[in-house]
Design an enzyme around this catalytic site. Structure first.
Site, PDB file in Angstrom:
ATOM      1  N   VAL A   1       0.830  -1.205   0.000  1.00 15.71           N
ATOM      2  CA  VAL A   1       0.000   0.000   0.000  1.00 15.71           C
ATOM      3  C   VAL A   1       0.865   1.257   0.000  1.00 15.71           C
ATOM      4  CG1 VAL A   1      -1.737   1.322   1.292  1.00 15.71           C
ATOM      5  CG2 VAL A   1      -1.907  -1.176   1.165  1.00 15.71           C
ATOM      6  N   GLU A   2       2.028   1.185   0.608  1.00 16.77           N
ATOM      7  CA  GLU A   2       2.867   2.384   0.748  1.00 16.77           C
ATOM      8  C   GLU A   2       3.778   2.594  -0.472  1.00 16.77           C
ATOM      9  OE1 GLU A   2       4.246   3.149   4.855  1.00 16.77           O
ATOM     10  OE2 GLU A   2       3.143   1.334   5.387  1.00 16.77           O
TER      11      GLU A   2
END
Length: 328
Positions: A140-141
């Protein structure tokens, strides 16, 4: 004759004037309490004694390096902004990753992070080096697929191999994921802040106003130091959110790491240093203002309904914990 009369009179006035410049006994007592319960922040973080200029310089370059994200849009600084007067956060409730999806938790400040007893809200990283490894590979990052792909990009860069060699002169293969994280951690260890409250603890009775001193008294009286103690005013323990009155959240916190039922809804207590600069608040970023955060913490953690007046006093005190170089 007049000279003989006025000289002692003027001297006595001068003595009174000097006496009035000093702190009151009440302020002196408060400084002693501040030193005993909180204590000034050390000038350097643990581990920094081994950090060389070359290592810190490499860490700084990596901290701002967008090649560490899959689509080259994100760096560590994207979520933990330290440029200018920024306080090591992006001031968003939750942060968007490389491909636009937001994470589940509020990005904590990198300022003073190396003093914390663990990293992340759930303590899943033991130190800065372990923490630095996570976001780069988090889907996600920064979304890099593997350490191997990260190192491929570093080795293909015209500058990095030489910089790694200088930062790790005794290693045959200096470009490693371990060393990359270690360099970022070294740069992060430079973010030690200095506040007016530290000046107060260290003897400068004029560094915080009478009103701010009253705010510190309110902070103590409310029992805030039951969680926010030590020179970080937090960052040294876990606590259940909703200890007295339930705080509704679907995030199980520390339980996600330990899988122990008794750890449900436990989170690392955040440091209150720079808290006036790092909103929004709580693990979910769900609280916008510091006033609201103080009132909610008093209610959920201590079972208290603080008046608006007491809340404002505490908020005024919390402003003295901001880094002097980052205050407008």
């Amino acid at each position: 004759m007049l000279k003989q009369i006025f000289t002692p009179f003027l001297l006595s006035l001068l003595f009174i004037s000097f006496a009035n410049c000093g702190p009151s006994q009440e302020t002196k007592d408060l400084q002693v309490k501040a030193k005993q319960i909180i204590g000034a922040l050390p000038a350097k973080m643990p581990g920094s004694e081994n950090d060389t200029e070359e290592l810190i310089s490499l860490g700084k370059k990596l901290y701002f390096e967008k090649k560490l994200s899959l689509n080259e849009t994100q760096s560590c600084n994207s979520c933990h902004n330290v440029e200018g007067k920024a306080a090591g956060v992006d001031n968003l409730a939750t942060s968007p990753g490389a491909f636009g999806k937001n994470g589940d938790r509020n990005s904590p400040t990198v300022l003073n992070a190396g003093f914390h007893f663990v990293q992340f809200w759930d303590g899943r990283a033991a130190d800065l080096k372990a923490q630095a490894k996570g976001p780069i590979l988090n889907p996600v990052e920064m979304a890099m697929p593997s350490e191997k792909e990260v190192l491929k990009r570093i080795n293909e860069d015209s500058d990095y191999p030489g910089l790694f060699a200088k930062a790790f002169p005794n290693e045959k293969t200096p470009v490693t994921y371990e060393n990359l994280a270690g360099a970022i951690a070294a740069f992060e260890r430079t973010f030690v802040t200095s506040s007016r409250f530290d000046d107060f603890i260290n003897g400068d009775h004029k560094s915080i106003s009478k009103e701010e001193q009253e705010g510190f008294k309110s902070f103590l009286a409310a029992g805030c130091t039951s969680c926010h103690s030590g020179n970080l005013l937090g960052g040294n323990s876990y606590r259940k959110i909703g200890q007295v009155n339930e705080y509704k959240t679907g995030d199980l916190g520390l339980y996600n790491v330990t899988k122990k039922a008794e750890d449900k809804f436990f989170f690392k207590v955040p440091s209150l240093r720079n808290i006036a600069l790092t909103g929004p608040y709580f693990h979910d970023g769900g609280v916008k203002t510091l006033d609201e955060a103080v009132k909610k913490m008093a209610f959920h953690q201590l079972g208290m309904d603080l008046s608006n007046e007491e809340t404002q006093k505490i908020v005024l005190f919390l402003g003295t914990l901001s880094d002097k170089t980052r205050v407008e």
